[in-house]
Write an enzyme that holds these catalytic residues in place. Structure first.
Site, PDB file in Angstrom:
ATOM      1  N   GLY A 190      43.988  28.662  38.192  1.00  0.00           N
ATOM      2  CA  GLY A 190      42.593  28.298  38.555  1.00  0.00           C
ATOM      3  C   GLY A 190      42.576  28.419  40.100  1.00  0.00           C
ATOM      4  O   GLY A 190      41.617  28.694  40.645  1.00  0.00           O
ATOM      5  N   GLN A 221      36.845  23.894  33.952  1.00  0.00           N
ATOM      6  CA  GLN A 221      36.767  22.607  32.759  1.00  0.00           C
ATOM      7  C   GLN A 221      35.791  23.167  31.991  1.00  0.00           C
ATOM      8  O   GLN A 221      35.603  22.448  30.783  1.00  0.00           O
ATOM      9  CB  GLN A 221      36.436  21.458  33.365  1.00  0.00           C
ATOM     10  CG  GLN A 221      37.510  20.783  34.467  1.00  0.00           C
ATOM     11  CD  GLN A 221      38.684  20.319  33.795  1.00  0.00           C
ATOM     12  OE1 GLN A 221      38.801  20.299  32.642  1.00  0.00           O
ATOM     13  NE2 GLN A 221      39.902  20.182  34.360  1.00  0.00           N
ATOM     14  N   SER A 237      41.301  28.938  33.840  1.00  0.00           N
ATOM     15  CA  SER A 237      42.700  28.785  33.708  1.00  0.00           C
ATOM     16  C   SER A 237      43.063  28.374  32.464  1.00  0.00           C
ATOM     17  O   SER A 237      42.553  27.563  31.687  1.00  0.00           O
ATOM     18  CB  SER A 237      42.817  27.335  34.690  1.00  0.00           C
ATOM     19  OG  SER A 237      44.062  26.929  34.745  1.00  0.00           O
ATOM     20  N   HIS A 274      45.857  26.652  31.060  1.00  0.00           N
ATOM     21  CA  HIS A 274      46.390  25.216  30.606  1.00  0.00           C
ATOM     22  C   HIS A 274      45.329  24.277  30.429  1.00  0.00           C
ATOM     23  O   HIS A 274      45.989  23.229  29.809  1.00  0.00           O
ATOM     24  CB  HIS A 274      47.514  24.834  31.637  1.00  0.00           C
ATOM     25  CG  HIS A 274      46.932  24.063  32.985  1.00  0.00           C
ATOM     26  ND1 HIS A 274      47.232  22.909  33.194  1.00  0.00           N
ATOM     27  CD2 HIS A 274      46.746  24.886  34.013  1.00  0.00           C
ATOM     28  CE1 HIS A 274      46.721  22.543  34.670  1.00  0.00           C
ATOM     29  NE2 HIS A 274      46.308  23.850  35.060  1.00  0.00           N
ATOM     30  N   THR A 308      53.846  42.810  38.624  1.00  0.00           N
ATOM     31  CA  THR A 308      53.979  43.085  37.365  1.00  0.00           C
ATOM     32  C   THR A 308      53.448  41.670  36.495  1.00  0.00           C
ATOM     33  O   THR A 308      53.477  40.786  36.719  1.00  0.00           O
ATOM     34  CB  THR A 308      55.418  43.014  36.935  1.00  0.00           C
ATOM     35  OG1 THR A 308      56.110  44.099  37.762  1.00  0.00           O
ATOM     36  CG2 THR A 308      55.953  43.093  35.684  1.00  0.00           C
ATOM     37  N   CYS A 337      42.614  10.026  43.411  1.00  0.00           N
ATOM     38  CA  CYS A 337      42.673   8.572  43.784  1.00  0.00           C
ATOM     39  C   CYS A 337      43.979   7.881  43.701  1.00  0.00           C
ATOM     40  O   CYS A 337      44.825   7.765  43.036  1.00  0.00           O
ATOM     41  CB  CYS A 337      41.917   7.864  42.372  1.00  0.00           C
ATOM     42  SG  CYS A 337      41.548   6.447  42.835  1.00  0.00           S
TER      43      CYS A 337
HETATM   44  N1  PLP Z   1      39.258  23.834  39.308  1.00  0.00           N
HETATM   45  C1  PLP Z   1      39.045  22.629  38.638  1.00  0.00           C
HETATM   46  C2  PLP Z   1      37.599  22.151  38.050  1.00  0.00           C
HETATM   47  C3  PLP Z   1      39.952  22.099  37.984  1.00  0.00           C
HETATM   48  O1  PLP Z   1      40.117  20.939  37.116  1.00  0.00           O
HETATM   49  C4  PLP Z   1      41.481  22.465  38.174  1.00  0.00           C
HETATM   50  C5  PLP Z   1      42.538  21.881  37.647  1.00  0.00           C
HETATM   51  O2  PLP Z   1      42.580  20.517  37.518  1.00  0.00           O
HETATM   52  C6  PLP Z   1      41.507  23.652  39.219  1.00  0.00           C
HETATM   53  C7  PLP Z   1      40.377  24.335  39.417  1.00  0.00           C
HETATM   54  C8  PLP Z   1      42.872  24.199  39.328  1.00  0.00           C
HETATM   55  O3  PLP Z   1      43.500  25.014  38.371  1.00  0.00           O
HETATM   56  P1  PLP Z   1      45.042  25.283  38.284  1.00  0.00           P
HETATM   57  O4  PLP Z   1      45.777  23.882  37.844  1.00  0.00           O
HETATM   58  O5  PLP Z   1      45.176  26.329  37.157  1.00  0.00           O
HETATM   59  O6  PLP Z   1      45.511  25.812  39.355  1.00  0.00           O
END
Ligand code: PLP
Length: 377
Positions: free
Chosen positions: A69, A179, A199, A201, A237, A323
């Site tokens: 992400g 999210q 993203s 994961h 790739t 935090c």
């Molecule tokens: N944007 C938001 C709102 C996220 O919660 C996160 C990850 O916590 C990211 C971007 C970043 O994604 P990634 O962990 O795949 O780089």
């Protein structure tokens, strides 16, 4: 272990793990190779792209795989500003974006861009009227996330698109939907966005895979220079195993989408009710508009201590993504709530696997930790 930090990352679903293993050990060809083993990998890649595009609600050719992400957000922000360079250098974003958006924007500010940060109200909601008032003829990018990762609030992205259109602004609209993906219904077209980040994961695919939606017809600068992969815009790739896992995770989620949403809402509400009943000193900072994220606080009990003590009992929750060292994260701080409340914040986030029993165990542990502290005082 009780895992209630699914906004941080999720357990990979068995189907996705199996798809990755098969792609690594059997269909491991390079999609660019000319022989049959490569062609088979290319065919699988085509099918996987179509599956992820269907889950996002876009055309396969509008989807560009990235490594995460963060990469999608960085690419979108930089490329959008570059795209608008002849029209202006003003950016609008919100004070509660993820650092994957805020940091590239901060870097662009260092390179001469002007930035307006929209501030949330104390519940973490952003006003579209504030956005409309901030739009200028030289605004080239509006970046507004769809679901906030710490508060679970929904931001008015669809309304932002309408405001940009109504103002006749040349600004491109990017949304970080990391999210929101699979958790709240949307398509890029019905939102009216030009760019959208996801993203893997966060939706039971492995780490190391994400995607950027780029509206058809929008010509952006490549992220990297190299071969012709991802239409030459994001060469390298293709990580076929991660892509296969992401496609499989989407296919595993989609048929149960409504049931998963209902289950996460039910479990979240169960947690919030038991928290409020067992801990009258507790505060619900955000019940979350999204089904899977909420934030609570125990004023007087620092988040870091709570997270550590819960971890000792085998329970994983978050103190908010940044935090630490006695400072609330930029998101919680932006809500302007009392400091005592902010320093005791916990983010609790759910997956379709989360249960009411896990929430009961969390509330019981919090009650124990608080009474032990009171008797020690
Ligand atoms: N944007 C938001 C709102 C996220 O919660 C996160 C990850 O916590 C990211 C971007 C970043 O994604 P990634 O962990 O795949 O780089």
């Amino acid at each position: 272990m009780i895992y209630l930090d699914n906004a941080a990352t999720t357990r990979v679903c068995p189907e996705a793990a199996q798809a990755a293993l098969t792609a690594m050990t059997e269909g491991f060809g390079n999609p660019s190779s000319r022989y049959a083993h490569g062609a088979a990998a290319a065919e699988r890649l085509r099918a996987d792209r179509a599956a992820v595009a269907a889950a996002v609600g876009c055309l396969p050719e509008e989807l560009f795989f990235t490594s995460c992400g963060t990469e999608g957000d960085n690419w979108a922000v930089r490329a959008a500003v570059e795209h608008g360079r002849r029209k202006g250098r003003h950016i609008i974003t919100t004070a509660i974006e993820h650092t994957a958006v805020l940091e590239p924007i901060r870097a662009l500010a260092g390179e001469g861009c002007e930035v307006t940060y929209l501030r949330p109200d104390r519940h973490g909601h952003i006003s579209v009227d504030d956005l409309a008032a901030a739009l200028r003829p030289d605004t080239v990018l509006v970046s507004m996330m769809l679901v906030n990762n710490e508060l679970g609030t929904l931001l008015p992205v669809r309304e932002a698109a309408a405001a940009i259109r109504a103002a006749g602004s040349p600004a491109l609209l990017h949304t970080d939907a990391v999210q929101a993906f699979l958790k709240v219904p949307f398509t890029p077209r019905d939102l009216g966005v030009d760019l959208l980040t996801i993203s893997g994961h966060k939706v039971r695919a492995p780490k190391g895979i994400g995607a950027l939606y780029i509206r058809k017809g929008l010509k952006l600068k490549p992220l990297l220079l190299g071969g012709g992969q991802e239409s030459g815009l994001r060469p390298g790739t293709e990580p076929t195993a991660q892509i296969a896992a992401l496609a499989t995770a989407c296919n595993a989620w989609l048929p149960h989408r409504e049931a998963y949403t209902d289950r996460m809402v039910q479990v979240k509400n169960h947690f919030l009710d038991s928290f409020s009943a067992a801990l009258p000193q507790g505060v619900v900072v955000s019940p979350g508009d999204a089904p899977h994220i909420c934030a609570v606080s125990l004023p007087g009990y620092p988040s870091e201590m709570l997270v550590r003590e819960l971890s000792d009992r085998g329970i994983c929750v978050s103190s908010g993504s940044a935090c630490h060292r006695g400072k609330p994260s930029h998101v919680f701080a932006a809500t302007g709530r009392p400091k005592g409340e902010l320093l005791g914040v916990l983010r609790v986030s759910f997956s379709p696997e989360s249960t009411a029993e896990e929430c009961d165990a969390l509330v019981e542990a919090l009650t124990e930790i608080c009474s032990a502290r009171v008797s020690a005082r």
